[in-house]
Scaffold this motif. Structure first.
Motif, PDB file in Angstrom:
ATOM      1  N   GLU A  31     -10.936   7.566   7.689  1.00 23.95           N
ATOM      2  CA  GLU A  31     -11.565   6.856   6.578  1.00 23.95           C
ATOM      3  C   GLU A  31     -10.701   6.951   5.320  1.00 23.95           C
ATOM      4  O   GLU A  31     -10.471   5.951   4.627  1.00 23.95           O
ATOM      5  CB  GLU A  31     -12.952   7.432   6.321  1.00 23.95           C
ATOM      6  N   ASN A  32     -10.206   8.136   5.041  1.00 21.34           N
ATOM      7  CA  ASN A  32      -9.369   8.327   3.863  1.00 21.34           C
ATOM      8  C   ASN A  32      -8.050   7.559   3.978  1.00 21.34           C
ATOM      9  O   ASN A  32      -7.589   6.941   3.002  1.00 21.34           O
ATOM     10  CB  ASN A  32      -9.095   9.813   3.648  1.00 21.34           C
ATOM     11  N   ASN A  34      -7.461   4.827   5.741  1.00 17.40           N
ATOM     12  CA  ASN A  34      -7.673   3.381   5.683  1.00 17.40           C
ATOM     13  C   ASN A  34      -8.128   2.912   4.302  1.00 17.40           C
ATOM     14  O   ASN A  34      -8.024   1.723   3.988  1.00 17.40           O
ATOM     15  CB  ASN A  34      -8.649   2.958   6.777  1.00 17.40           C
ATOM     16  N   SER A  35      -8.580   3.831   3.468  1.00 19.27           N
ATOM     17  CA  SER A  35      -8.822   3.503   2.069  1.00 19.27           C
ATOM     18  C   SER A  35      -7.510   3.433   1.290  1.00 19.27           C
ATOM     19  O   SER A  35      -7.376   2.663   0.337  1.00 19.27           O
ATOM     20  CB  SER A  35      -9.741   4.547   1.427  1.00 19.27           C
ATOM     21  N   HIS A  39      -3.291  -0.201  -0.245  1.00 17.91           N
ATOM     22  CA  HIS A  39      -2.783  -0.113  -1.609  1.00 17.91           C
ATOM     23  C   HIS A  39      -1.346   0.409  -1.669  1.00 17.91           C
ATOM     24  O   HIS A  39      -0.787   0.514  -2.763  1.00 17.91           O
ATOM     25  CB  HIS A  39      -3.697   0.779  -2.440  1.00 17.91           C
TER      26      HIS A  39
END
Length: 210
Positions: A31-32, A34-35, A39
């Motif tokens: 999750e981290n 793919n966040s 960017h």
């Protein structure tokens, strides 16, 4: 040029040396990652294209342009992500040493690679050219890939000699010896962006066989 402690083919050609790990990465770390990945805008563009003495291209700089983020850049941009990736490089190191008894290996800094539509990779080895001759990376003795996402089509990872083709799952990882007994490639990316961390491990010590 560095020299390896082992000759190519040291591990034989058994399919048992291809390690496939499902759910290698913990869900919160996925999750981290793919966040963070959408960017990432900084790239470590490669050195110039290199050719061997026969004029054969052994490193195509254009292929890697604006696709690779190396450890020092990851650490500067996001130290948390650097440590997250390092955690799984270390986890793979432990798995390698458990699988190959008597072997102690050292890894390298985290790397992130993005795969854009149209890209693919022909079957290759990491410590040899496909004809068995040496390449520029003779100490890439054992190699792995961690897969961070599945927001793409295509991009299957395959071992043609062993008739293995893998549909990529987030958090999956693979590992294999680096010689021509374990040629591996990537099918064309059809859409989306595929994110990976390749890691290359060097044998630091090798116990004598009993």
């Amino acid at each position: 040029m560095e020299e390896s402690l082992i000759e190519p083919g040291h591990f034989g050609d058994s399919v048992d040396n291809i390690m496939i790990f499902r759910d290698f990465v913990e869900p919160i770390d996925l999750e981290n990652m793919n966040s963070f990945l959408p960017h990432l805008k900084e790239w470590d563009n490669p050195r110039e294209t290199e050719y061997d003495e026969n004029g054969v291209c052994i490193y195509d700089a254009s292929y890697w342009w604006d696709r690779v983020c190396e450890g020092q850049t990851i650490r500067r941009v996001n130290p948390f992500v650097y440590e997250l990736i390092q955690k799984y490089i270390e986890k793979m190191r432990v798995a390698i040493e458990q699988h190959h008894k008597g072997v102690r290996v050292g890894g390298r800094d985290p790397v992130l690679v993005r795969w854009l539509p149209g890209l693919e990779q022909q079957p290759h080895a990491d410590k040899q050219l496909n004809d068995g001759s040496p390449n520029a990376f003779p100490t890439y003795d054992i190699n792995s890939v961690i897969y961070w996402n599945d927001a793409f089509e295509g991009g299957q990872f395959y071992y043609p000699q062993h008739e293995i083709e893998l549909e990529i799952e987030p958090g999956m990882a693979v590992c294999h010896p680096g010689d021509i007994n374990y040629l591996h490639g990537v099918k064309p990316i059809e859409s989306g962006v595929r994110w990976t961390t390749p890691s290359f491990y060097t044998i630091l010590s090798l116990e004598e066989e009993q």
